[in-house]
Design a protein around this motif. Sequence first.
Motif, PDB file in Angstrom:
ATOM      1  N   VAL A  82     -24.456 -59.744  26.841  1.00 47.73           N
ATOM      2  CA  VAL A  82     -25.403 -59.508  27.931  1.00 47.73           C
ATOM      3  C   VAL A  82     -25.029 -58.196  28.614  1.00 47.73           C
ATOM      4  CG1 VAL A  82     -26.234 -60.262  30.200  1.00 47.73           C
ATOM      5  CG2 VAL A  82     -25.935 -61.934  28.369  1.00 47.73           C
ATOM      6  N   LEU A  83     -26.017 -57.337  28.749  1.00 51.34           N
ATOM      7  CA  LEU A  83     -25.822 -56.058  29.426  1.00 51.34           C
ATOM      8  C   LEU A  83     -26.960 -55.872  30.420  1.00 51.34           C
ATOM      9  CD1 LEU A  83     -24.125 -53.462  29.553  1.00 51.34           C
ATOM     10  CD2 LEU A  83     -25.510 -52.549  27.686  1.00 51.34           C
ATOM     11  N   VAL A  84     -26.617 -55.636  31.684  1.00 48.61           N
ATOM     12  CA  VAL A  84     -27.631 -55.463  32.730  1.00 48.61           C
ATOM     13  C   VAL A  84     -27.553 -54.032  33.247  1.00 48.61           C
ATOM     14  CG1 VAL A  84     -28.562 -56.301  34.911  1.00 48.61           C
ATOM     15  CG2 VAL A  84     -27.380 -57.884  33.371  1.00 48.61           C
ATOM     16  N   GLU A  85     -28.685 -53.328  33.205  1.00 49.92           N
ATOM     17  CA  GLU A  85     -28.727 -51.924  33.614  1.00 49.92           C
ATOM     18  C   GLU A  85     -29.893 -51.664  34.555  1.00 49.92           C
ATOM     19  OE1 GLU A  85     -26.912 -49.713  29.687  1.00 49.92           O
ATOM     20  OE2 GLU A  85     -28.983 -50.406  29.581  1.00 49.92           O
ATOM     21  N   ASP A  86     -29.698 -50.715  35.461  1.00 43.93           N
ATOM     22  CA  ASP A  86     -30.735 -50.268  36.395  1.00 43.93           C
ATOM     23  C   ASP A  86     -31.520 -49.157  35.713  1.00 43.93           C
ATOM     24  OD1 ASP A  86     -32.317 -49.245  38.392  1.00 43.93           O
ATOM     25  OD2 ASP A  86     -30.686 -48.938  39.830  1.00 43.93           O
ATOM     26  N   ALA A  87     -32.730 -49.459  35.313  1.00 46.75           N
ATOM     27  CA  ALA A  87     -33.551 -48.495  34.585  1.00 46.75           C
ATOM     28  C   ALA A  87     -34.004 -47.332  35.455  1.00 46.75           C
ATOM     29  CB  ALA A  87     -34.780 -49.190  33.989  1.00 46.75           C
ATOM     30  N   ASP A  88     -33.884 -47.462  36.765  1.00 49.41           N
ATOM     31  CA  ASP A  88     -34.376 -46.436  37.679  1.00 49.41           C
ATOM     32  C   ASP A  88     -33.260 -45.688  38.399  1.00 49.41           C
ATOM     33  OD1 ASP A  88     -37.288 -47.011  37.421  1.00 49.41           O
ATOM     34  OD2 ASP A  88     -36.658 -48.962  38.172  1.00 49.41           O
ATOM     35  N   SER A  89     -32.029 -45.864  37.961  1.00 48.32           N
ATOM     36  CA  SER A  89     -30.920 -45.153  38.594  1.00 48.32           C
ATOM     37  C   SER A  89     -30.969 -43.677  38.249  1.00 48.32           C
ATOM     38  CB  SER A  89     -29.583 -45.760  38.153  1.00 48.32           C
ATOM     39  OG  SER A  89     -29.498 -45.833  36.750  1.00 48.32           O
ATOM     40  N   TRP A 101     -19.621 -60.145  27.138  1.00 49.00           N
ATOM     41  CA  TRP A 101     -19.659 -60.520  25.724  1.00 49.00           C
ATOM     42  C   TRP A 101     -18.814 -61.786  25.548  1.00 49.00           C
ATOM     43  CZ3 TRP A 101     -16.790 -56.557  27.707  1.00 49.00           C
ATOM     44  CH2 TRP A 101     -15.418 -56.529  27.423  1.00 49.00           C
ATOM     45  N   GLY A 102     -18.620 -62.192  24.293  1.00 50.16           N
ATOM     46  CA  GLY A 102     -17.852 -63.406  24.035  1.00 50.16           C
ATOM     47  C   GLY A 102     -18.644 -64.684  24.198  1.00 50.16           C
ATOM     48  N   LEU A 103     -19.979 -64.576  24.312  1.00 53.37           N
ATOM     49  CA  LEU A 103     -20.817 -65.768  24.467  1.00 53.37           C
ATOM     50  C   LEU A 103     -21.080 -66.400  23.101  1.00 53.37           C
ATOM     51  CD1 LEU A 103     -23.348 -64.203  26.986  1.00 53.37           C
ATOM     52  CD2 LEU A 103     -21.555 -65.866  27.538  1.00 53.37           C
ATOM     53  N   ALA A 104     -21.046 -67.719  23.052  1.00 56.74           N
ATOM     54  CA  ALA A 104     -21.231 -68.444  21.795  1.00 56.74           C
ATOM     55  C   ALA A 104     -22.613 -68.171  21.204  1.00 56.74           C
ATOM     56  CB  ALA A 104     -21.047 -69.939  22.024  1.00 56.74           C
ATOM     57  N   PRO A 105     -22.712 -68.028  19.878  1.00 59.66           N
ATOM     58  CA  PRO A 105     -23.989 -67.711  19.219  1.00 59.66           C
ATOM     59  C   PRO A 105     -24.878 -68.948  19.067  1.00 59.66           C
ATOM     60  CG  PRO A 105     -22.271 -67.905  17.572  1.00 59.66           C
ATOM     61  CD  PRO A 105     -21.594 -68.071  18.908  1.00 59.66           C
ATOM     62  N   THR A 115     -18.431 -67.185  35.911  1.00 61.01           N
ATOM     63  CA  THR A 115     -17.675 -66.098  35.296  1.00 61.01           C
ATOM     64  C   THR A 115     -17.788 -66.217  33.777  1.00 61.01           C
ATOM     65  OG1 THR A 115     -16.095 -66.041  37.115  1.00 61.01           O
ATOM     66  CG2 THR A 115     -15.427 -65.001  35.054  1.00 61.01           C
ATOM     67  N   PRO A 116     -18.327 -65.199  33.098  1.00 56.69           N
ATOM     68  CA  PRO A 116     -18.490 -65.245  31.640  1.00 56.69           C
ATOM     69  C   PRO A 116     -17.137 -65.170  30.917  1.00 56.69           C
ATOM     70  CG  PRO A 116     -19.928 -63.597  32.658  1.00 56.69           C
ATOM     71  CD  PRO A 116     -18.920 -63.997  33.685  1.00 56.69           C
ATOM     72  N   PRO A 117     -17.122 -65.478  29.617  1.00 53.51           N
ATOM     73  CA  PRO A 117     -15.873 -65.442  28.844  1.00 53.51           C
ATOM     74  C   PRO A 117     -15.194 -64.074  28.852  1.00 53.51           C
ATOM     75  CG  PRO A 117     -17.618 -66.524  27.595  1.00 53.51           C
ATOM     76  CD  PRO A 117     -18.260 -65.925  28.793  1.00 53.51           C
ATOM     77  N   ARG A 118     -15.970 -63.018  28.646  1.00 57.11           N
ATOM     78  CA  ARG A 118     -15.425 -61.656  28.613  1.00 57.11           C
ATOM     79  C   ARG A 118     -16.314 -60.760  29.472  1.00 57.11           C
ATOM     80  NH1 ARG A 118     -11.979 -64.153  26.655  1.00 57.11           N
ATOM     81  NH2 ARG A 118     -10.838 -63.858  24.687  1.00 57.11           N
ATOM     82  N   VAL A 119     -15.705 -60.020  30.383  1.00 60.42           N
ATOM     83  CA  VAL A 119     -16.455 -59.123  31.265  1.00 60.42           C
ATOM     84  C   VAL A 119     -15.825 -57.734  31.206  1.00 60.42           C
ATOM     85  CG1 VAL A 119     -17.347 -58.725  33.580  1.00 60.42           C
ATOM     86  CG2 VAL A 119     -16.943 -61.061  32.787  1.00 60.42           C
ATOM     87  N   GLY A 120     -16.671 -56.728  30.964  1.00 67.24           N
ATOM     88  CA  GLY A 120     -16.200 -55.352  30.931  1.00 67.24           C
ATOM     89  C   GLY A 120     -16.457 -54.648  32.246  1.00 67.24           C
TER      90      GLY A 120
END
Length: 201
Positions: A82-89, A101-105, A115-120
């Motif tokens: 999962v990636l969340v971005e501001d399209a108007d920044s 990332w690290g979410l089960a398929p 809190t997700p499994p892996r956070v960057g």
Amino acid sequence: MSDQTPDWLAAALKNNRAGHGNLTVARMADVKTLGRNGFKLTSPAFQDGEELDPCFTADEEDAVAPPLEWTAPPPGAQELVVLVEDADSAGGDPVAHWVVWGLAPQKGMLLEGETPPRVGKNSQKNSEWLLPEPPREDDAHDFVFQLFALDLPLTLMPGASRAQLVKEMEGHVMAAAVLTGTYKRSEDDEEIWEDEAETSD
């Protein structure tokens, strides 16, 4: 980076405009992978293209990330991102608000504030949900939640950057889905603070 949004992505976005072409999904996915096998991302907190509640933004104390739900990815998927971005920044790359990332398929969800499994690292170099805080004078910003199904498991360590994640994802995206939440900061809050400051003088 290009602000020219591919036609297949423009059709999936509610308010396509300059800036959406810079989203990671514009580079990582294509007409075949977007929504493949009915792959879909939703939230019980807002409909696609609707406004985010302030409880998910910098305008409210104790704000957290919104809840997300997704359908099962295509067979063969090994991991979800999962990636969340501001399209108007402002600037070239959109501001990264969440790098996960690290979410089960499989069909799944993230609860509100979970809190997700892996956070960057987000664009502020913190490994957490970066609270939306667009300039008050701006029109509503589009915060695009992007879900990717990969054909291999990632070996990134927690705290990796968006650039590192995207590099690992290249050539491995089997399916993608998008969900847009908008947000415009209220000017009323600013006026209230100013009024209180004048009253206390």
